[in-house]
Design a protein around this motif. Structure first.
Motif, short mmCIF file in Angstrom:
data_model
loop_
_atom_site.label_atom_id
_atom_site.label_comp_id
_atom_site.label_asym_id
_atom_site.label_seq_id
_atom_site.Cartn_x
_atom_site.Cartn_y
_atom_site.Cartn_z
N ASN A 256 0.84 -1.19 0.00
CA ASN A 256 0.00 0.00 0.00
C ASN A 256 0.88 1.25 0.00
OD1 ASN A 256 1.00 0.19 2.59
ND2 ASN A 256 -0.98 0.06 3.61
N HIS A 345 -10.97 2.03 -0.94
CA HIS A 345 -9.78 1.25 -1.23
C HIS A 345 -9.32 0.58 0.05
CE1 HIS A 345 -9.46 2.98 -5.20
NE2 HIS A 345 -9.41 4.20 -4.70
N PRO A 346 -8.87 -0.66 -0.05
CA PRO A 346 -8.31 -1.30 1.15
C PRO A 346 -7.10 -0.54 1.64
CG PRO A 346 -7.87 -2.62 -0.82
CD PRO A 346 -8.81 -1.54 -1.23
N SER A 350 -2.61 -6.34 1.28
CA SER A 350 -1.95 -6.29 -0.02
C SER A 350 -1.11 -7.55 -0.17
CB SER A 350 -1.06 -5.04 -0.14
OG SER A 350 0.03 -5.13 0.76
N GLU A 367 -8.07 -4.30 8.37
CA GLU A 367 -8.90 -3.96 7.22
C GLU A 367 -10.39 -4.11 7.55
OE1 GLU A 367 -9.29 -1.99 4.22
OE2 GLU A 367 -7.25 -2.81 4.25
N PRO A 421 -16.16 -2.57 -2.87
CA PRO A 421 -14.75 -2.71 -3.28
C PRO A 421 -13.85 -3.25 -2.17
CG PRO A 421 -15.65 -0.62 -4.04
CD PRO A 421 -16.65 -1.19 -3.10
N SER A 424 -14.84 -6.94 -1.52
CA SER A 424 -14.30 -7.80 -2.58
C SER A 424 -12.81 -8.02 -2.39
CB SER A 424 -14.58 -7.18 -3.95
OG SER A 424 -15.96 -7.04 -4.18
N ALA A 425 -12.09 -6.95 -2.02
CA ALA A 425 -10.65 -7.07 -1.80
C ALA A 425 -10.36 -8.02 -0.63
CB ALA A 425 -10.05 -5.69 -1.53
N SER A 428 -10.93 -11.63 -1.82
CA SER A 428 -9.82 -12.04 -2.70
C SER A 428 -8.56 -12.29 -1.89
CB SER A 428 -9.58 -10.95 -3.75
OG SER A 428 -8.47 -11.27 -4.56
N PHE A 429 -8.27 -11.41 -0.96
CA PHE A 429 -7.08 -11.55 -0.11
C PHE A 429 -7.17 -12.83 0.72
CE2 PHE A 429 -5.02 -10.81 4.01
CZ PHE A 429 -3.74 -10.44 3.62
#
Length: 591
Positions: A256, A345-346, A350, A367, A421, A424-425, A428-429
């Motif tokens: 990040n 945004h996260p 990352s 997060e 968003p 979703s992050a 996915s993470f």
């Protein structure tokens, strides 16, 4: 395709060189073995990062001197500033250390990486390292194949050290034999042009090998075999410091904004240090001669003098940059600004944390706190309440009763823009992180719990969206008993959200969360009973009561999901201490 062609051409040229100069094989093989040992060493230490390394890092960065010391000691022990840099980027991205501490670690790591030159010049070239390498490799096999990741880590570290020694041994033999074919000192350049050219070569070598330590070993062995001049060796050492910044740059690609700041700091520090060293090369060489003489190094022992130079110019860089640290931090924060909090945004997760299992759950937890912080104002808006007024009010029921203006709050749109968003992050993470082999069963279980917490927060916002229409219709103006019922729902949820918001404060009481689900269910039953009473007394119409009873379920869903998220975040075992206090238990309003 072009990369494959380039690789093929390089391999063909290498084979031709091996045929023309057989002894070159030993030099190149030595480099390859050394790099393989570096990789094994890093992999071994990563297996210790499931708690030990992270705990030490978290506790060793409370002050700048301690951060400098941590960078120096860990790099000295691991002989890998690359690993220390990547761990630092990972922890900085996860919000566990400050940017100042991260920069301090990088400064210390630059000094720590000079110890490798001392080991090679003072020990590696004077002792038959293969005699130590072979037993280490043989002993490493047993622990390397154990089920315990700590035993495997020890085995890989031991094997890595063995391959490092073996690589140095073969580089030394290769350069000694190489003298009978070529004398590379014929290509030596003196003066400033030689400094610039060989500094560039040193940077390129480090970029290719991804290790300033490997570059320094190659330079020292070549210098010991008289294949390069002392002056050119100094320039190569300076260039290696510039080239090593590529590690931080690569690590920051997936990090990040904080990780990117650290990579830029690393680049600025190393380039500035190298530039000063090039300009002041004459005085520094004189200082090296004085220091070498003082500690008993022979005037013609150029390998040890190179180690002295490498240490002195890195110390000089730290001495020059420390007084400018605050200005450097300010520049980094201005050059790479903190993302606006309202942007979806996260902030903490990352790919930079993927190699360190302990960091994964800590970053994910942070997060999720960020996601919850983003969701609470939206839920308040969906109830036609202003979040900032709620958090500042000492009279939540009164504040709710005053909230009669239609805020025209597009909750569905805001969910897509501000919640989805990040949600979703997180999904996915979590999916990517759950495939990491080095995570323990407990860490994977915690990861899954945290992933489910994101779903709870998302569902809370969606349930609020179902509440929004009727809440708005019955509360923008007073319509009697039905308005009182909906106001009571809003009071209950507003009170819960404010209490959840307070959990992030110091000494917050969390014990009330244990019974919060029971209280939410009781509140729902009381609300339905109150609605049925109003129907019997003909104080509200049946269609209104039906809408309210349905909305009571949606309100309960909001409360249930928020409480479930908070219980996972604040009541279950976590890596960061959240000490409870004797704060008063929150007031629960009932119908």
């Amino acid at each position: 395709m072009r990369r494959n062609v380039g690789t093929g051409v390089f391999l063909v040229i290498l084979v031709i060189c091996f045929w023309a100069v057989p002894d070159l094989q030993e030099v190149v093989a030595g480099i390859a073995i050394f790099l393989f040992g570096m990789a094994m060493l890093e992999d071994g230490f990563k297996l210790f990062s499931g708690g030990l390394l992270e705990t030490i890092l978290e506790r060793a960065t409370a002050s700048l001197p301690r951060a400098l010391g941590f960078g120096f000691v860990t790099t000295t022990l691991m002989q890998s500033s690359s690993l220390v840099t990547l761990v630092t980027i990972s922890f900085l991205s996860a919000g566990l250390i400050t940017l100042t501490a991260g920069v301090g670690i990088i400064f210390g790591a630059n000094i720590g990486t000079t110890t490798g030159a001392w080991l090679v010049a003072g020990f590696g070239l004077k002792v038959n390292l293969s005699a130590y390498a072979m037993p280490m490799l043989a002993l490493a096999v047993v622990p390397a194949f154990q089920s315990s990741k700590y035993m495997r880590g020890f085995g890989l570290v031991l094997a890595g050290m063995g391959f490092l020694f073996l690589g140095i041994h073969y580089m030394k033999i290769g350069f000694d034999a190489f003298q009978s074919y070529f004398d590379l000192t014929e290509y030596a350049l003196t003066g400033f042009s030689g400094l610039i050219l060989f500094s560039g070569i040193g940077a390129i070598m480090t970029v290719i090998m991804q290790s300033s330590g490997a570059t320094m070993v190659l330079v020292i062995t070549a210098l010991a075999a008289s294949q390069i001049t002392y002056e050119n060796a100094l320039a190569l050492a300076i260039g290696s410091n510039i080239g090593t910044t590529i590690t931080a740059a690569i690590g920051a690609i997936s990090a990040n904004y904080q990780g990117k700041r650290l990579a830029l700091a690393h680049l600025i520090f190393n380039v500035a240090t190298a530039s000063v060293a090039l300009v002041l090369i004459g005085p520094i060489i004189s200082l090296v001669n004085v220091a070498s003489s003082a500690i008993g190094i022979s005037p013609d022992d150029y390998t040890l003098k190179l180690a002295v130079f490498h240490t002195l110019f890195n110390l000089m860089g730290v001495a020059l940059m420390l007084p400018l640290l605050n200005k450097l931090i300010s520049f980094l924060e201005h050059r790479i600004p903190t993302p606006t909090p309202m942007l979806a945004h996260p902030q903490f997760i990352s790919e930079a944390t993927d190699d360190f299992p302990e960091t994964i759950n800590i970053a994910l937890q942070k997060e999720l706190s960020h996601l919850l912080d983003s969701a609470l104002p939206l839920i308040a808006g969906g109830l036609n309440l202003q979040w900032d007024r709620l958090t500042q009010s000492k009279n939540i029921p009164g504040q709710v009763m005053q909230s009669r203006t239609d805020m025209e709050f597009a909750l569905g749109t805001k969910y897509i823009e501000q919640i989805k968003p990040i949600y979703s992050a997180i999904i996915s993470f979590s999916a990517r992180a759950s495939g990491i082999n080095d995570m323990t069963e407990a860490e994977v279980s915690r990861l899954h719990d945290l992933r489910d917490t994101a779903s709870h927060i998302s569902r809370a916002v969606k349930s609020t969206n179902r509440l929004h229409r009727n809440t708005l219709g019955y509360t923008v103006r007073n319509q009697g008993m039905i308005t009182q019922l909906y106001d009571q729902l809003r009071i209950e949820l507003a009170d819960l959200m404010v209490q959840l918001d307070l959990l992030n404060t110091a000494n917050a009481d969390k014990s009330w969360l244990e019974q919060a689900q029971v209280q939410a269910q009781l509140t729902r039953k009381n609300a339905i009973s109150q609605a049925e009473k109003y129907i019997r007394n003909t104080q509200i119409e049946a269609p209104m009561a039906t809408s309210f009873i349905n909305d009571t379920q949606y309100a309960y869903d909001v409360a249930h999901n928020l409480i479930s998220a908070a219980q996972t975040l604040y009541l279950e075992p976590i890596s960061i201490d959240h000490a409870a206090s004797d704060a008063p238990q929150p007031t629960v309003h009932t119908s």
